[in-house]
Design a protein around this motif. Structure first.
Motif, PDB file in Angstrom:
ATOM      1  N   ARG A 105       0.828  -1.214   0.000  1.00 50.15           N
ATOM      2  CA  ARG A 105       0.000   0.000   0.000  1.00 50.15           C
ATOM      3  C   ARG A 105       0.858   1.257   0.000  1.00 50.15           C
ATOM      4  O   ARG A 105       0.561   2.236  -0.701  1.00 50.15           O
ATOM      5  CB  ARG A 105      -0.944  -0.017   1.202  1.00 50.15           C
ATOM      6  N   VAL A 106       1.935   1.239   0.785  1.00 53.31           N
ATOM      7  CA  VAL A 106       2.837   2.395   0.812  1.00 53.31           C
ATOM      8  C   VAL A 106       3.498   2.587  -0.542  1.00 53.31           C
ATOM      9  O   VAL A 106       3.651   3.716  -1.024  1.00 53.31           O
ATOM     10  CB  VAL A 106       3.895   2.210   1.921  1.00 53.31           C
ATOM     11  N   SER A 107       3.880   1.503  -1.172  1.00 55.71           N
ATOM     12  CA  SER A 107       4.517   1.596  -2.481  1.00 55.71           C
ATOM     13  C   SER A 107       3.575   2.198  -3.510  1.00 55.71           C
ATOM     14  O   SER A 107       3.965   3.070  -4.309  1.00 55.71           O
ATOM     15  CB  SER A 107       4.977   0.205  -2.932  1.00 55.71           C
ATOM     16  N   ARG A 108       2.318   1.753  -3.528  1.00 54.85           N
ATOM     17  CA  ARG A 108       1.362   2.298  -4.493  1.00 54.85           C
ATOM     18  C   ARG A 108       1.159   3.796  -4.291  1.00 54.85           C
ATOM     19  O   ARG A 108       0.955   4.547  -5.252  1.00 54.85           O
ATOM     20  CB  ARG A 108       0.025   1.561  -4.374  1.00 54.85           C
ATOM     21  N   ALA A 109       1.243   4.251  -3.030  1.00 58.53           N
ATOM     22  CA  ALA A 109       1.052   5.671  -2.755  1.00 58.53           C
ATOM     23  C   ALA A 109       2.264   6.511  -3.154  1.00 58.53           C
ATOM     24  O   ALA A 109       2.124   7.707  -3.442  1.00 58.53           O
ATOM     25  CB  ALA A 109       0.752   5.870  -1.267  1.00 58.53           C
ATOM     26  N   LEU A 110       3.445   5.903  -3.188  1.00 61.30           N
ATOM     27  CA  LEU A 110       4.666   6.667  -3.442  1.00 61.30           C
ATOM     28  C   LEU A 110       5.169   6.567  -4.872  1.00 61.30           C
ATOM     29  O   LEU A 110       5.872   7.466  -5.340  1.00 61.30           O
ATOM     30  CB  LEU A 110       5.778   6.199  -2.489  1.00 61.30           C
ATOM     31  N   VAL A 111       4.853   5.502  -5.567  1.00 60.63           N
ATOM     32  CA  VAL A 111       5.419   5.292  -6.905  1.00 60.63           C
ATOM     33  C   VAL A 111       4.930   6.360  -7.870  1.00 60.63           C
ATOM     34  O   VAL A 111       3.715   6.585  -8.030  1.00 60.63           O
ATOM     35  CB  VAL A 111       5.062   3.888  -7.428  1.00 60.63           C
ATOM     36  N   HIS A 112       5.883   7.025  -8.498  1.00 60.15           N
ATOM     37  CA  HIS A 112       5.596   8.003  -9.547  1.00 60.15           C
ATOM     38  C   HIS A 112       6.876   8.206 -10.334  1.00 60.15           C
ATOM     39  O   HIS A 112       7.645   9.129 -10.079  1.00 60.15           O
ATOM     40  CB  HIS A 112       5.111   9.326  -8.951  1.00 60.15           C
ATOM     41  N   PRO A 113       7.148   7.346 -11.300  1.00 58.58           N
ATOM     42  CA  PRO A 113       8.412   7.423 -12.031  1.00 58.58           C
ATOM     43  C   PRO A 113       8.594   8.770 -12.726  1.00 58.58           C
ATOM     44  O   PRO A 113       7.688   9.270 -13.390  1.00 58.58           O
ATOM     45  CB  PRO A 113       8.301   6.281 -13.051  1.00 58.58           C
ATOM     46  N   ASP A 114       9.752   9.361 -12.543  1.00 59.74           N
ATOM     47  CA  ASP A 114      10.099  10.594 -13.232  1.00 59.74           C
ATOM     48  C   ASP A 114      11.621  10.685 -13.302  1.00 59.74           C
ATOM     49  O   ASP A 114      12.343   9.846 -12.740  1.00 59.74           O
ATOM     50  CB  ASP A 114       9.499  11.821 -12.537  1.00 59.74           C
ATOM     51  N   GLU A 118      14.720   8.969 -10.838  1.00 57.38           N
ATOM     52  CA  GLU A 118      15.723   8.123 -11.484  1.00 57.38           C
ATOM     53  C   GLU A 118      17.136   8.638 -11.232  1.00 57.38           C
ATOM     54  O   GLU A 118      18.063   7.859 -11.007  1.00 57.38           O
ATOM     55  CB  GLU A 118      15.442   8.049 -12.980  1.00 57.38           C
ATOM     56  N   ALA A 119      17.297   9.956 -11.256  1.00 59.22           N
ATOM     57  CA  ALA A 119      18.610  10.537 -10.988  1.00 59.22           C
ATOM     58  C   ALA A 119      19.044  10.278  -9.552  1.00 59.22           C
ATOM     59  O   ALA A 119      20.223   9.982  -9.284  1.00 59.22           O
ATOM     60  CB  ALA A 119      18.580  12.042 -11.267  1.00 59.22           C
ATOM     61  N   LEU A 120      18.112  10.381  -8.610  1.00 57.23           N
ATOM     62  CA  LEU A 120      18.447  10.095  -7.211  1.00 57.23           C
ATOM     63  C   LEU A 120      18.832   8.626  -7.036  1.00 57.23           C
ATOM     64  O   LEU A 120      19.790   8.304  -6.323  1.00 57.23           O
ATOM     65  CB  LEU A 120      17.264  10.440  -6.308  1.00 57.23           C
ATOM     66  N   ALA A 121      18.075   7.738  -7.674  1.00 53.73           N
ATOM     67  CA  ALA A 121      18.380   6.311  -7.550  1.00 53.73           C
ATOM     68  C   ALA A 121      19.739   5.975  -8.140  1.00 53.73           C
ATOM     69  O   ALA A 121      20.442   5.082  -7.632  1.00 53.73           O
ATOM     70  CB  ALA A 121      17.289   5.489  -8.236  1.00 53.73           C
ATOM     71  N   ASP A 122      20.142   6.702  -9.176  1.00 46.39           N
ATOM     72  CA  ASP A 122      21.431   6.426  -9.815  1.00 46.39           C
ATOM     73  C   ASP A 122      22.614   6.733  -8.890  1.00 46.39           C
ATOM     74  O   ASP A 122      23.728   6.249  -9.144  1.00 46.39           O
ATOM     75  CB  ASP A 122      21.566   7.232 -11.099  1.00 46.39           C
ATOM     76  N   SER A 236      17.370   6.266  -1.428  1.00 49.15           N
ATOM     77  CA  SER A 236      16.256   5.431  -0.974  1.00 49.15           C
ATOM     78  C   SER A 236      14.926   5.933  -1.527  1.00 49.15           C
ATOM     79  O   SER A 236      14.101   5.149  -2.032  1.00 49.15           O
ATOM     80  CB  SER A 236      16.221   5.420   0.560  1.00 49.15           C
ATOM     81  N   PHE A 237      14.727   7.246  -1.444  1.00 42.89           N
ATOM     82  CA  PHE A 237      13.475   7.808  -1.975  1.00 42.89           C
ATOM     83  C   PHE A 237      13.383   7.609  -3.482  1.00 42.89           C
ATOM     84  O   PHE A 237      12.320   7.281  -4.016  1.00 42.89           O
ATOM     85  CB  PHE A 237      13.399   9.294  -1.625  1.00 42.89           C
ATOM     86  N   GLY A 238      14.495   7.823  -4.185  1.00 45.74           N
ATOM     87  CA  GLY A 238      14.477   7.647  -5.633  1.00 45.74           C
ATOM     88  C   GLY A 238      14.130   6.222  -6.031  1.00 45.74           C
ATOM     89  O   GLY A 238      13.379   6.004  -6.997  1.00 45.74           O
ATOM     90  N   LEU A 239      14.662   5.240  -5.308  1.00 46.49           N
ATOM     91  CA  LEU A 239      14.381   3.845  -5.643  1.00 46.49           C
ATOM     92  C   LEU A 239      12.905   3.501  -5.444  1.00 46.49           C
ATOM     93  O   LEU A 239      12.293   2.797  -6.266  1.00 46.49           O
ATOM     94  CB  LEU A 239      15.245   2.925  -4.774  1.00 46.49           C
ATOM     95  N   VAL A 240      12.322   4.009  -4.355  1.00 48.59           N
ATOM     96  CA  VAL A 240      10.908   3.725  -4.081  1.00 48.59           C
ATOM     97  C   VAL A 240      10.015   4.522  -5.024  1.00 48.59           C
ATOM     98  O   VAL A 240       9.025   4.012  -5.560  1.00 48.59           O
ATOM     99  CB  VAL A 240      10.581   4.033  -2.608  1.00 48.59           C
ATOM    100  N   ARG A 241      10.367   5.787  -5.247  1.00 45.69           N
ATOM    101  CA  ARG A 241       9.561   6.648  -6.120  1.00 45.69           C
ATOM    102  C   ARG A 241       9.561   6.138  -7.559  1.00 45.69           C
ATOM    103  O   ARG A 241       8.531   6.173  -8.237  1.00 45.69           O
ATOM    104  CB  ARG A 241      10.129   8.068  -6.073  1.00 45.69           C
ATOM    105  N   ARG A 242      10.705   5.692  -7.992  1.00 45.13           N
ATOM    106  CA  ARG A 242      10.826   5.159  -9.357  1.00 45.13           C
ATOM    107  C   ARG A 242      10.136   3.802  -9.490  1.00 45.13           C
ATOM    108  O   ARG A 242       9.769   3.392 -10.589  1.00 45.13           O
ATOM    109  CB  ARG A 242      12.311   5.041  -9.722  1.00 45.13           C
TER     110      ARG A 242
END
Length: 274
Positions: A105-114, A118-122, A236-242
């Protein structure tokens, strides 16, 4: 001829009166006296109580054998909490426990690829994080050798071993848990725990611990620690958001890396005392 009556309170008077000092052994009870029976230690005498001869604890603070109130007890509590939380999350992932429903449920609320996520996750890529650690290794080794420090090569070597432990620990855990990815990523397994988070936490964390002792001001040290925290949180935020990882994948890597970095920090502190 009559004896002259003595006033009350003089030495040797047995009648009621204000208490007075007696000569001799009684003076030994004054503050700082060095006579026998003195409850106060003289400044010129070596300490005779166990408190005066206590060795320092693992990080140089005076005290008894850990655990004692203060940093040692806090570090032990933090280490134990990280290990227990990691074990709990791993158990939930393996057994498909109810905690995974919350995670989804938390993942569905946070996921928004942009592009930002992606830059943060890199920043958790090996190609980005490891060169930062290598630069810190070389710089700290150069500074230590330049100052003539004994065994100057030990901290960089320990940091290298710590970085090598990341794939050694993470890859078997991915195979053991065999967790599938989020709906955003292609079908597959092996997403638990997050390798990008672990790479960022250990690479940037070890670099921070290597550089900290050579910074001269408290403000600079605090700024470096804050920068480290922001980097790990950004990855961490970039990985979850992406959508590349579930939130629990990231939290599990936090717990694992907390235990590893605490061990590395204690090793550096003990090496510094020697």
């Amino acid at each position: 001829m009559r004896d002259t009556p003595r006033p009350q309170g003089t030495v040797g008077d047995i009648r009621p009166g204000p208490p007075q000092l007696r000569p001799g052994r009684a003076l030994a009870h004054t503050t700082g006296a060095s006579g026998s029976g003195s409850p106060h230690r003289s400044d010129s005498r070596p300490p005779q109580t166990p408190r005066g001869g206590r060795p320092s604890d693992p990080i140089g603070r005076p005290g008894t054998t850990p655990p004692v109130p203060g940093r040692p007890a806090f570090l032990i509590f933090l280490l134990g909490s990280a290990v227990l939380l990691f074990a709990l999350i791993t158990w939930q992932v393996v057994e498909d426990g109810p905690l995974l429903r919350v995670d989804e449920r938390v993942s569905r609320a946070l996921v928004h690829p942009d592009l930002g996520s992606e830059a943060l996750a890199d920043l958790g890529n090996v190609e980005v994080a490891v060169p930062v650690l290598v630069a810190a290794l070389l710089w700290s080794a150069w500074r230590a050798r330049r100052t003539g420090a004994d065994r100057w090569w030990l901290p960089p070597t320990a940091a290298t071993v710590l970085m090598a432990l990341v794939p050694v620990l993470v890859v078997p855990l991915k195979e053991l848990t065999d967790r599938s990815g989020t709906p955003v990523v292609p079908p597959g397994t092996g997403y638990y725990p997050s390798g990008h988070t672990a790479t960022a936490a250990i690479a940037y964390g070890a670099a921070t611990l290597l550089v900290l002792p050579w910074l001269r001001t408290t403000r600079a040290r605090r700024a470096l620690v804050v920068l480290y925290g922001l980097l790990v949180l950004g990855v961490s935020f970039g990985l979850v958001r992406r959508g590349w990882h579930w939130p629990l994948d990231v939290v599990a890597s936090w717990c694992l890396c907390t235990a590893l970095l605490l061990g590395f920090w204690l090793f550096l502190a003990r090496l510094g005392r020697r």
